[in-house]
Design an enzyme around this catalytic site. Structure first.
Site, mmCIF file in Angstrom:
data_model
loop_
_atom_site.group_PDB
_atom_site.id
_atom_site.type_symbol
_atom_site.label_atom_id
_atom_site.label_comp_id
_atom_site.label_asym_id
_atom_site.label_seq_id
_atom_site.Cartn_x
_atom_site.Cartn_y
_atom_site.Cartn_z
ATOM 1 N N LYS A 80 60.621 32.977 12.349
ATOM 2 C CA LYS A 80 61.255 34.192 12.024
ATOM 3 C C LYS A 80 62.853 33.711 11.727
ATOM 4 C CE LYS A 80 61.973 38.954 13.864
ATOM 5 N NZ LYS A 80 61.770 39.877 14.964
ATOM 6 N N SER A 155 59.220 44.043 13.585
ATOM 7 C CA SER A 155 59.782 43.415 12.566
ATOM 8 C C SER A 155 59.480 42.170 12.270
ATOM 9 C CB SER A 155 61.322 43.548 13.226
ATOM 10 O OG SER A 155 61.462 42.651 14.261
ATOM 11 N N SER A 179 58.053 44.005 18.352
ATOM 12 C CA SER A 179 58.100 43.162 16.942
ATOM 13 C C SER A 179 56.959 42.086 16.765
ATOM 14 C CB SER A 179 59.465 42.950 16.789
ATOM 15 O OG SER A 179 60.191 44.018 16.376
#
Ligand code: GLN
Length: 479
Positions: A80, A155, A179
């Site tokens: 990420k 997210s 997330s």
């Protein structure tokens, strides 16, 4: 030559390489083929550096040929774009950090690297991890590989979409309020949020420091155990990481649920949730019972305050953490400002997207004098009550079973106009972060449209062994 890696797991990749049936370079080339074939449709990655990935793979193959060992030697991991990987961009999907290159590895990344992992690329996210759909990215919207009209969740939506779409073998996400677990559930993969303090946060760009944790997003529970075992443990660079031994998570995956007492929190099966989701989760609970678990009803009475508590504490911490992005030290700086104050304002106005601005304003408000007691201080007190709820139920049972989310994935654009509705979707995930406990999302079926549903297994602080064992037993019985 490349290798078909679409459905490959970390443990499969490792055994293929150990048996000399393929090389890391072949796996990486196979992965790059997948990315080229599908990422134009899914938009999971913000950056892929093909040459660098192949060079890392070649180095791993040389190391293996020389007899070197590594728990992840030659295995590609997608990261990420909020975790620092030395020499790669770290934009947090924000224009304010465009052009920023990390000078160092996050501890979690360094530990994977020291076991031989290869870092292929950077995955998309909601800007600074603020969101539940990845629609808040400053760069592009990631689509759900199960159906590209739908969001992948957020997210860590890029990480989950890359894994579910076959363009990553495994990925790292971060979970401040769901997330990792939410996108894993929406895309149909496994997501683990470790207990607060289990994995060092050093090198994770902070959103809400008292809630943030790094977690793996994988194709199965075994891979989650492998990655957790590699990343976990005390780190002198993060004073909130905890100095307790790291168990052998793989050894705990026994495949049964005998002598396990699992609680069903009443407040997580509520009116207003999607009845199909409830039905699918209840069927998963029945399967756990069939595997030998005793199922008991429990109550977490302060659940109804969790979303408001979370959005006060998370925004308060975010408003302080994001003060460092001022155009001076990192990334982007506006041109033509008349003086430093003008430059800070204009850089932040141009660099941050609307959701990030909303949260900075909210967070500044709840911390401001006159409102601090009414909002921030009260939220801290309620946080304690939520933590106590969990401490009480974990005296009665080993772990909890619940949905990850009250719904399946939303259509792209469905909730963007109504932030409050979006926040309410986090009701079943933010509690674990507020309490510091661990949570696992395991796929447990699909609805009529084929959209995945996640079963959430919540465990006590540092009880990852238990939730991995439960997730693994359920998964083995369902596949
Ligand atoms: N959806 C939650 C939020 O927007 C959680 C995000 C996260 O875990 N990073 O804050």
């Amino acid at each position: 030559m490349s290798f078909n890696v679409r459905n490959m797991t970390v443990h499969e990749a490792l055994s293929l390489m150990e048996r000399r049936e393929c090389t890391s370079e072949q796996i990486i080339r196979g992965l790059l083929d997948e990315i080229r074939a599908v990422d134009g449709r899914i938009d999971a990655y913000l950056m892929v550096n093909e040459d660098d990935a192949i060079n890392q793979a070649k180095a791993a193959d040389r190391a293996r040929a020389e007899g070197k060992k590594g728990k992840l030697l030659g295995v590609p991991i997608a990261v990420k774009d909020i975790l620092n990987v030395r020499g790669q961009q770290c934009t947090c999907a924000s224009r304010i950090l465009s052009g920023y290159v990390s000078p160092y590895d996050a501890t979690a990344v360094a530990r994977l690297r020291s076991e031989g992992a290869v870092f292929v690329g950077r995955t998309n996210l909601d800007e600074f991890a603020m969101g539940s759909t990845t629609e808040n990215s400053g760069f592009k919207v990631t689509k759900n590989p199960r159906n590209t009209d739908y969001v992948p969740g957020g997210s860590s939506g890029g990480s989950a979409a890359a894994v579910a779409g076959g363009e990553a073998i495994a990925a790292l996400g971060t979970d401040t309020g769901g997330s990792v677990r939410l996108p894993a559930a929406f895309c149909g993969c496994v997501g683990l949020k470790p207990s607060y303090g289990r994995i060092s946060r050093y090198g994770l760009t902070a959103y809400a420091s008292s809630l943030d944790q790094i977690g793996p997003i994988t194709k199965d529970v075994t891979d989650a155990a492998v990655l957790l075992g590699t990343m976990a443990g005390w780190d002198e660079m993060d004073s909130t990481s905890v100095k307790i031994p790291v168990p052998d998570y793989m050894a705990g995956l026994s495949g049964d649920l005998k002598n396990m007492k699992l609680g069903l929190p009443r407040e997580y099966f509520v009116k207003g949730m999607d009845p199909e989701v409830e039905k699918i989760v209840r069927a998963a609970v029945a399967k756990c019972r069939a595997l030998g678990a005793e199922i008991v009803d429990v109550s977490l009475p302060h659940t109804e305050y969790a979303v408001s508590t979370y959005y006060i504490i998370a925004t308060a911490e975010a408003s302080a953490n994001l003060a460092r992005f001022d155009g001076v030290r990192y990334g982007f700086r506006i041109k033509g400002a008349s003086d430093p104050i003008d430059m800070y304002g204009k850089t932040r106005a141009a660099g941050f997207g609307p959701e990030v601005k909303r949260r900075i304003i909210l967070g500044t408000y709840v911390l401001s004098s006159g409102y601090y007691d009414a909002y921030y201080l009260s939220a801290q007190k309620v946080r304690t009550l939520i933590r106590r709820d969990f401490e009480n139920v974990f005296k009665q049972c080993d772990a909890l079973l619940a949905p990850v989310s009250p719904t399946v994935a939303y259509r792209i654009g469905e909730k963007t106009g109504d932030p409050l509705q979006m926040y309410l979707g986090d009701i079943f995930t933010v509690t674990a972060n507020l309490a510091g406990i661990c949570g696992l999302s395991v796929p447990c079926g699909v609805n009529k449209e084929g959209l995945p549903v996640g079963l959430q297994v919540l465990g006590p602080a540092f009880g990852e062994e238990k939730i991995l064992r439960i997730g693994h037993a359920y998964e083995s019985a369902s596949t």
